[in-house]
Every structure is written in C-alpha cells, then in structure tokens.
Design a protein around this motif. Sequence first.
Motif, PDB file in Angstrom:
ATOM      1  N   HIS A  37       6.225  -4.226   2.628  1.00  0.00           N
ATOM      2  CA  HIS A  37       5.686  -3.856   3.932  1.00  0.00           C
ATOM      3  C   HIS A  37       4.943  -5.053   4.515  1.00  0.00           C
ATOM      4  CE1 HIS A  37       6.250   0.529   4.334  1.00  0.00           C
ATOM      5  NE2 HIS A  37       6.245   0.531   3.010  1.00  0.00           N
ATOM      6  N   GLU A  38       5.230  -5.378   5.764  1.00  0.00           N
ATOM      7  CA  GLU A  38       4.459  -6.403   6.463  1.00  0.00           C
ATOM      8  C   GLU A  38       3.205  -5.762   7.055  1.00  0.00           C
ATOM      9  OE1 GLU A  38       4.558  -9.596   6.784  1.00  0.00           O
ATOM     10  OE2 GLU A  38       6.404  -9.887   5.625  1.00  0.00           O
ATOM     11  N   THR A  39       2.064  -6.365   6.788  1.00  0.00           N
ATOM     12  CA  THR A  39       0.808  -5.904   7.359  1.00  0.00           C
ATOM     13  C   THR A  39      -0.028  -7.109   7.762  1.00  0.00           C
ATOM     14  OG1 THR A  39      -0.444  -5.924   5.288  1.00  0.00           O
ATOM     15  CG2 THR A  39       0.794  -3.919   5.791  1.00  0.00           C
ATOM     16  N   SER A  40      -0.880  -6.904   8.737  1.00  0.00           N
ATOM     17  CA  SER A  40      -1.928  -7.870   9.076  1.00  0.00           C
ATOM     18  C   SER A  40      -2.939  -7.122   9.934  1.00  0.00           C
ATOM     19  CB  SER A  40      -1.362  -9.090   9.814  1.00  0.00           C
ATOM     20  OG  SER A  40      -1.334  -8.870  11.213  1.00  0.00           O
ATOM     21  N   PRO A  41      -4.136  -7.684  10.122  1.00  0.00           N
ATOM     22  CA  PRO A  41      -5.129  -7.002  10.951  1.00  0.00           C
ATOM     23  C   PRO A  41      -4.689  -6.795  12.389  1.00  0.00           C
ATOM     24  CG  PRO A  41      -6.171  -8.687   9.600  1.00  0.00           C
ATOM     25  CD  PRO A  41      -4.700  -8.889   9.464  1.00  0.00           C
ATOM     26  N   THR A  42      -3.721  -7.590  12.844  1.00  0.00           N
ATOM     27  CA  THR A  42      -3.275  -7.476  14.237  1.00  0.00           C
ATOM     28  C   THR A  42      -1.883  -6.859  14.359  1.00  0.00           C
ATOM     29  OG1 THR A  42      -2.355  -9.719  14.197  1.00  0.00           O
ATOM     30  CG2 THR A  42      -4.663  -9.488  14.889  1.00  0.00           C
ATOM     31  N   ASN A  43      -1.318  -6.408  13.250  1.00  0.00           N
ATOM     32  CA  ASN A  43       0.040  -5.874  13.254  1.00  0.00           C
ATOM     33  C   ASN A  43       0.039  -4.570  12.468  1.00  0.00           C
ATOM     34  OD1 ASN A  43       2.796  -5.492  13.417  1.00  0.00           O
ATOM     35  ND2 ASN A  43       3.298  -7.088  11.924  1.00  0.00           N
ATOM     36  N   ARG A  44      -0.183  -3.465  13.155  1.00  0.00           N
ATOM     37  CA  ARG A  44      -0.333  -2.172  12.496  1.00  0.00           C
ATOM     38  C   ARG A  44       0.977  -1.721  11.844  1.00  0.00           C
ATOM     39  NH1 ARG A  44      -3.715   2.471  13.009  1.00  0.00           N
ATOM     40  NH2 ARG A  44      -2.598   4.379  12.412  1.00  0.00           N
ATOM     41  N   ASN A  45       0.852  -1.259  10.616  1.00  0.00           N
ATOM     42  CA  ASN A  45       1.980  -0.690   9.888  1.00  0.00           C
ATOM     43  C   ASN A  45       1.640   0.770   9.607  1.00  0.00           C
ATOM     44  OD1 ASN A  45       3.660   0.210   7.683  1.00  0.00           O
ATOM     45  ND2 ASN A  45       4.223  -1.925   7.320  1.00  0.00           N
ATOM     46  N   ASP A  46       2.261   1.674  10.345  1.00  0.00           N
ATOM     47  CA  ASP A  46       1.905   3.083  10.245  1.00  0.00           C
ATOM     48  C   ASP A  46       2.181   3.658   8.862  1.00  0.00           C
ATOM     49  OD1 ASP A  46       0.924   3.291  12.835  1.00  0.00           O
ATOM     50  OD2 ASP A  46       2.883   3.832  13.677  1.00  0.00           O
ATOM     51  N   ALA A 200       9.096 -14.659 -12.045  1.00  0.00           N
ATOM     52  CA  ALA A 200       9.878 -13.583 -11.433  1.00  0.00           C
ATOM     53  C   ALA A 200       9.282 -13.075 -10.126  1.00  0.00           C
ATOM     54  CB  ALA A 200      10.000 -12.423 -12.415  1.00  0.00           C
ATOM     55  N   THR A 201       8.091 -13.586  -9.736  1.00  0.00           N
ATOM     56  CA  THR A 201       7.399 -13.023  -8.567  1.00  0.00           C
ATOM     57  C   THR A 201       6.944 -14.105  -7.587  1.00  0.00           C
ATOM     58  OG1 THR A 201       5.295 -13.055  -9.785  1.00  0.00           O
ATOM     59  CG2 THR A 201       6.587 -11.007  -9.858  1.00  0.00           C
ATOM     60  N   PRO A 202       7.819 -15.012  -7.165  1.00  0.00           N
ATOM     61  CA  PRO A 202       7.381 -16.101  -6.286  1.00  0.00           C
ATOM     62  C   PRO A 202       6.963 -15.581  -4.910  1.00  0.00           C
ATOM     63  CG  PRO A 202       9.770 -16.028  -6.371  1.00  0.00           C
ATOM     64  CD  PRO A 202       9.285 -15.039  -7.393  1.00  0.00           C
ATOM     65  N   TYR A 203       6.077 -16.343  -4.270  1.00  0.00           N
ATOM     66  CA  TYR A 203       5.705 -16.027  -2.894  1.00  0.00           C
ATOM     67  C   TYR A 203       6.843 -16.407  -1.951  1.00  0.00           C
ATOM     68  CZ  TYR A 203       0.848 -15.469  -4.385  1.00  0.00           C
ATOM     69  OH  TYR A 203      -0.290 -15.034  -5.002  1.00  0.00           O
ATOM     70  N   GLU A 204       6.972 -15.618  -0.887  1.00  0.00           N
ATOM     71  CA  GLU A 204       7.903 -15.957   0.167  1.00  0.00           C
ATOM     72  C   GLU A 204       7.499 -15.216   1.430  1.00  0.00           C
ATOM     73  OE1 GLU A 204      11.758 -14.770  -1.121  1.00  0.00           O
ATOM     74  OE2 GLU A 204      11.311 -12.634  -1.112  1.00  0.00           O
ATOM     75  N   GLY A 205       7.879 -15.799   2.581  1.00  0.00           N
ATOM     76  CA  GLY A 205       7.617 -15.138   3.849  1.00  0.00           C
ATOM     77  C   GLY A 205       6.379 -15.659   4.539  1.00  0.00           C
ATOM     78  N   GLU A 206       6.230 -15.267   5.793  1.00  0.00           N
ATOM     79  CA  GLU A 206       5.096 -15.663   6.611  1.00  0.00           C
ATOM     80  C   GLU A 206       4.395 -14.433   7.159  1.00  0.00           C
ATOM     81  OE1 GLU A 206       3.933 -18.657   6.940  1.00  0.00           O
ATOM     82  OE2 GLU A 206       5.553 -19.569   5.769  1.00  0.00           O
ATOM     83  N   THR A 207       3.104 -14.559   7.395  1.00  0.00           N
ATOM     84  CA  THR A 207       2.340 -13.460   7.954  1.00  0.00           C
ATOM     85  C   THR A 207       2.825 -13.148   9.378  1.00  0.00           C
ATOM     86  OG1 THR A 207       0.426 -14.176   6.672  1.00  0.00           O
ATOM     87  CG2 THR A 207       0.024 -12.631   8.471  1.00  0.00           C
ATOM     88  N   GLN A 208       3.009 -11.874   9.640  1.00  0.00           N
ATOM     89  CA  GLN A 208       3.476 -11.428  10.948  1.00  0.00           C
ATOM     90  C   GLN A 208       2.290 -10.860  11.738  1.00  0.00           C
ATOM     91  OE1 GLN A 208       6.813 -11.971  11.698  1.00  0.00           O
ATOM     92  NE2 GLN A 208       6.828 -12.927   9.669  1.00  0.00           N
ATOM     93  N   ASP A 209       1.630 -11.725  12.501  1.00  0.00           N
ATOM     94  CA  ASP A 209       0.497 -11.284  13.321  1.00  0.00           C
ATOM     95  C   ASP A 209       0.982 -10.755  14.655  1.00  0.00           C
ATOM     96  OD1 ASP A 209      -1.600 -11.807  11.545  1.00  0.00           O
ATOM     97  OD2 ASP A 209      -1.618 -13.933  12.073  1.00  0.00           O
TER      98      ASP A 209
END
Length: 209
Positions: A37-46, A200-209
């Motif tokens: 799930h993408e979450t950030s303080p400015t990107n609500r994830n219901d 087995a758990t590398p980081y990937e992706g960027e924050t979606q603000d």
Amino acid sequence: MSGKLTLLYQSHSPYARKVLVCARELGLAERLDVVHHETSPTNRNDAVFARNPLGKVPVLLTPDAGALFDSVVICDYLDRLAGEGSLIPREAPARYEALRLQALVQGLCDAGIAVRWETERRPEALRYPPLAEGQTTKLLEAYDYLETQADLDGPVTVGQIGLATALAWLSFRRLPDFRERAPKLARWYDRFNQRPSMRATPYEGETQD
C-alpha cells in the motif's frame, strides 16, 4: 494459533521492512500475505485508514488480536507467535538492550524522514533549514553512539534487525552517511546485510506525495 496473517506493507518503508525481516528470521514468512500500500501524510489511503486511524503502514491483520500497528507492536506479536524470546529476549539485561536499540533506530528513521521533508519533499519555499540541521544532528549523534557504545555481538534481536533496516533505508534515501563516521558500524551492517532475510527484502519505489 494457525492461519494466515495479512501484512499491509510499503516497499520503501523502514518500519515495514523491519517487520518483514523479523518474520523471515522467525520462520513465519510463509504465514504472511504481504499486500503493498502506498501511503504518505499527503496521500490518503482509505484501505489503510480503515485498519489504522493513523493511516500508516505496517499494519498486521491477525485472527486473534485484530489489526496491529505499529512495527514495535507487530514485532512483539510475531516474536510471541514464534515462541517468545527469539528476537526479544525475555530476561534483563538482554531484553532492555534489544528494546533500547530498537527505540534508537526508530528515532533514526523518524529523524531521517524529517530531514527528507525539509530538504526534498516539502516545497522549497516552505522548507526550514534549521530543522533539517537539527534532525541531521540526531542522525550523526546516533551514529557516534552506535559506533562507540552499542554492543552488536551475540544473537540476532529485534534491535539489530531494526538497525540494519534503518541503515539500509538511510543509504537508500541518500541521507547523511554513516560509513565514514562509524566504520565499525559499517562493517557490522555489511555482514548483517548478507543475511537471507535482508537479501530477500530490498527497498524499492518512491514516496507518492
């Protein structure tokens, strides 16, 4: 207790990765259904807000204890599920050494996130450099403490897992580096980072603000 557990996850969250690495170290990875799930303080994830009123991951959905958050609580649950005492020692002083280290690295991640807000994520006109400097100081002081006072030998604990995933995240986000300032810490991290649970758990992706 048997049955599946659902982990609401984010592939670039140090708090979420700590949980997943703990699960792998405890032999519980096959029990987890990991849902990104993408979450950030400015990107609500219901969907996340429906399980955690703070709207943040990780969240662990369990059949016996409901929705658990945050990572400290989830790791305690997983440790007890695996037999208790595997990653969080039951007796002092080892217990409090592990919990103190976990608290320190939670703060490392909090400070790193604050630095990112003031140097990258917040609109430039709204950034406050003194706050970035103050949070950077916390990172550097923590590196010094870890280099000179933390005992990282011995069995793997939740504190060590939190430290490794935090240092990996700081590198992933190109935040103030720990390697030159804390070479002993860097050598420990390089060894720990070769564990299968980390690989087995590398980081990937960027924050979606």
